[in-house]
Design an enzyme around this catalytic site. Structure first.
Site, PDB file in Angstrom:
ATOM      1  N   ASP A  13      20.453  49.266  19.564  1.00 24.01           N
ATOM      2  CA  ASP A  13      19.874  50.611  19.452  1.00 24.01           C
ATOM      3  C   ASP A  13      18.672  50.818  20.380  1.00 24.01           C
ATOM      4  O   ASP A  13      17.749  51.560  20.052  1.00 24.01           O
ATOM      5  CB  ASP A  13      19.458  50.925  17.999  1.00 24.01           C
ATOM      6  N   GLY A  15      18.801  52.252  23.187  1.00 25.04           N
ATOM      7  CA  GLY A  15      18.971  53.469  24.000  1.00 25.04           C
ATOM      8  C   GLY A  15      19.772  53.164  25.257  1.00 25.04           C
ATOM      9  O   GLY A  15      19.603  53.814  26.291  1.00 25.04           O
ATOM     10  N   LYS A  16      20.668  52.192  25.155  1.00 28.48           N
ATOM     11  CA  LYS A  16      21.465  51.795  26.326  1.00 28.48           C
ATOM     12  C   LYS A  16      22.371  52.931  26.799  1.00 28.48           C
ATOM     13  O   LYS A  16      22.606  53.076  27.992  1.00 28.48           O
ATOM     14  CB  LYS A  16      22.337  50.573  25.985  1.00 28.48           C
ATOM     15  N   GLY A  17      22.886  53.738  25.840  1.00 29.63           N
ATOM     16  CA  GLY A  17      23.813  54.815  26.191  1.00 29.63           C
ATOM     17  C   GLY A  17      23.210  55.736  27.230  1.00 29.63           C
ATOM     18  O   GLY A  17      23.841  56.058  28.232  1.00 29.63           O
ATOM     19  N   GLY A  40      26.792  52.413  18.700  1.00 22.96           N
ATOM     20  CA  GLY A  40      26.665  53.862  18.643  1.00 22.96           C
ATOM     21  C   GLY A  40      25.757  54.292  19.771  1.00 22.96           C
ATOM     22  O   GLY A  40      24.555  54.112  19.706  1.00 22.96           O
ATOM     23  N   HIS A  41      26.343  54.778  20.845  1.00 27.27           N
ATOM     24  CA  HIS A  41      25.544  55.205  21.996  1.00 27.27           C
ATOM     25  C   HIS A  41      25.454  56.731  22.002  1.00 27.27           C
ATOM     26  O   HIS A  41      26.456  57.412  22.138  1.00 27.27           O
ATOM     27  CB  HIS A  41      26.167  54.693  23.298  1.00 27.27           C
ATOM     28  N   GLN A 224      25.137  46.433  21.317  1.00 28.23           N
ATOM     29  CA  GLN A 224      24.189  45.693  20.454  1.00 28.23           C
ATOM     30  C   GLN A 224      23.056  45.117  21.323  1.00 28.23           C
ATOM     31  O   GLN A 224      22.736  45.716  22.324  1.00 28.23           O
ATOM     32  CB  GLN A 224      24.905  44.599  19.654  1.00 28.23           C
TER      33      GLN A 224
HETATM   34  P1  IMP Z   1      28.817  43.884  12.654  1.00 19.85           P
HETATM   35  O1  IMP Z   1      28.689  43.886  14.135  1.00 19.85           O
HETATM   36  O2  IMP Z   1      29.310  45.180  12.084  1.00 19.85           O
HETATM   37  O3  IMP Z   1      29.589  42.698  12.147  1.00 19.85           O
HETATM   38  O4  IMP Z   1      27.337  43.712  12.014  1.00 19.85           O
HETATM   39  C1  IMP Z   1      26.581  42.527  12.198  1.00 19.85           C
HETATM   40  C2  IMP Z   1      25.101  42.878  12.385  1.00 19.85           C
HETATM   41  O5  IMP Z   1      24.910  43.520  13.631  1.00 19.85           O
HETATM   42  C3  IMP Z   1      24.555  43.832  11.325  1.00 19.85           C
HETATM   43  O6  IMP Z   1      23.196  43.516  11.075  1.00 19.85           O
HETATM   44  C4  IMP Z   1      24.628  45.186  12.019  1.00 19.85           C
HETATM   45  O7  IMP Z   1      23.703  46.111  11.505  1.00 19.85           O
HETATM   46  C5  IMP Z   1      24.281  44.793  13.435  1.00 19.85           C
HETATM   47  N1  IMP Z   1      24.827  45.713  14.413  1.00 19.85           N
HETATM   48  C6  IMP Z   1      26.114  45.823  14.823  1.00 19.85           C
HETATM   49  N2  IMP Z   1      26.232  46.770  15.757  1.00 19.85           N
HETATM   50  C7  IMP Z   1      25.009  47.260  15.969  1.00 19.85           C
HETATM   51  C8  IMP Z   1      24.491  48.247  16.864  1.00 19.85           C
HETATM   52  O8  IMP Z   1      25.192  48.847  17.679  1.00 19.85           O
HETATM   53  N3  IMP Z   1      23.157  48.476  16.775  1.00 19.85           N
HETATM   54  C9  IMP Z   1      22.351  47.790  15.925  1.00 19.85           C
HETATM   55  N4  IMP Z   1      22.785  46.866  15.093  1.00 19.85           N
HETATM   56  C10 IMP Z   1      24.107  46.592  15.106  1.00 19.85           C
END
Ligand code: IMP
Length: 426
Positions: A13, A15-17, A40-41, A224
């Protein structure tokens, strides 16, 4: 013909998007290398907001080719919903998306298992996004997953689905006491999306090799962040893929020697969603203020993000492990309202000062931050487009973040829109 990588330097999160969207202008191909619809970008263009989970943000620039590499796990439902959103928003996607035949599918069974493990009280809660990411990667690694190329061979698909469900149903019904999933149901589901998916599947690795040969510019998009990397993050509170820059070579099949530059994206403060250590977390009114000002709610799950001060050791670690050459710093404007700011320069662990993150990441669970305090600039940086127009106190803050991170800041984002961006040394 540069090949550049965009990587998150914190817990996602960052702000890569928006940064991918800006840099896409100068690239021909934008290629996502890991993760799935857990990302989520959010990109805002002329006031219109697009939230992308799987398709690279480069899709918002006309004519750019978007690749989804072998390192990505693809949920077809989510992919089609995203395509619909883009088409409704007037984005022409025809012939612009190419998915690796080696990318694995996220199926309803993976989402069921993700939810079952998160609600099982005998296991550690990770706070996943519930999108089936971990179970899909687990099946890939266990060699019982469903890669895209199985969809092109119905016999192979049928036999793979039966084998996978034999293993997964015993887990679902035995360990989790949930209802089993019938192979016929899953096959029907998969077969229903094949006609729409098939035209998008193509040899992404060869396409990228060809693009490099022809002098095209490639931007590799990470999802991520570094601290969520399966090997190098805060295990077990991580995602199930390789978020670091090295993941781009594996997840796209690009040789390491072809990489020109790694651009690290870092927020002017820190956020984290889900469980796990977060040394600079603010559970007070300042944390709540940052959350409010920064709209820190997950773009994928809507969950409130935990907020805290900028963490120098995390940024240094990310610079080192990713080989960050330049930094894009985001959300500076969120801090405009604060009287005082703190930056973590080191941790205190069992009375000892620790300046850098080492492989023993579990120390982060008991790390107490050592802070340097700064005066807030208390004026508007939102929308500023020239570095010289920033308040002096904001420049002092940025210089310190740069020093702490160990790489130069070349981009500063001062708002959601494309235009709210400072590019230093254009
Ligand atoms: P998963 O990727 O859904 O298995 O989640 C594993 C961990 O990564 C959790 O703590 C999620 O909240 C975190 N996570 C997964 N995708 C994102 C993202 O795009 N932004 C921030 N945290 C993420």
């Amino acid at each position: 013909m540069p090949v550049n990588i965009i990587v998150g330097m914190q817990w996602g999160d960052e702000g890569k998007g928006k940064i991918v969207d800006i840099l896409s202008e100068h690239h021909d191909v934008i290629a996502r290398y890991q993760g799935g619809a857990n990302a989520g970008h959010t990109v805002v263009i002329n006031g219109s907001k697009f939230v992308l989970h799987l398709i690279p943000s480069g899709i918002l620039r006309e004519g750019k080719t978007c690749v989804i590499g072998s390192g990505v796990v693809v949920d077809p439902q989510s992919l089609f919903a995203e395509i619909d959103q883009l088409e409704k928003g007037g984005v022409n996607i025809a012939g612009r998306i190419l998915i690796s035949p080696r990318a694995h599918c996220i199926l309803p069974i993976h989402k069921d298992l993700d939810r079952a493990s998160e609600s099982d009280t005998s296991q550690k809660k990770i706070g996943t996004t519930g999108k089936g990411i971990g179970p899909a990667y687990a099946d890939k690694t266990a060699r019982i997953g469903i890669p895209m190329f199985y969809l092109l061979d119905d016999k192979k698909l049928e036999s793979a689905v039966h084998s996978m469900l034999m293993v997964k149903n015993s887990l679902l019904t035995g360990f989790y006491s949930k209802e089993r999933m019938e192979p016929e149901f899953l096959l029907k589901e998969i077969r229903s999306f094949i006609p729409k998916l098939q035209p998008l599947i193509g040899d992404t690795r060869s396409a990228l090799a060809e693009a490099m040969k022809n002098g095209k510019n490639i931007l590799c998009e990470g999802a991520q962040g570094t601290m969520l990397d399966l090997d190098h993050g805060t295990y077990p509170y991580v995602t199930s893929s390789y978020t670091v820059s090295g993941g781009a070579c594996v997840g796209l099949g690009i040789p390491p020697g072809k990489i020109d530059k790694v651009i690290g994206v870092v927020k002017a403060y820190t956020t984290r969603v889900g469980e796990g250590p977060f040394p600079t977390e603010l559970t007070d009114a300042i944390g709540a203020k940052i959350q409010e000002e920064g709209h820190e709610f997950g773009a994928t799950t809507g969950r409130p993000r935990r907020c805290g001060w900028f963490d120098g050791p995390v940024a240094r670690y990310a610079t080192e492990i990713n080989g960050v050459n330049e930094i894009a710093l985001t959300k500076l404007d969120v801090l405009d309202v604060l009287d005082k700011l703190s930056v973590c320069v080191a941790y205190k662990v069992d009375g000892k000062v620790v300046e850098n993150i080492r492989d023993d990441v579990s120390i982060l669970e008991k790390a107490r931050p050592v802070y340097k305090e700064f005066d807030g600039w208390k004026s508007k940086t939102a929308g500023v487009t020239e570095y010289s127009k920033l308040p002096d106190k904001a420049k002092i803050y940025l210089d310190f973040l740069q020093e702490q991170s160990g790489a130069k800041i070349s981009i500063v984002s001062t708002g959601q829109g494309r235009e709210s961006t400072i590019v230093k040394n254009k």
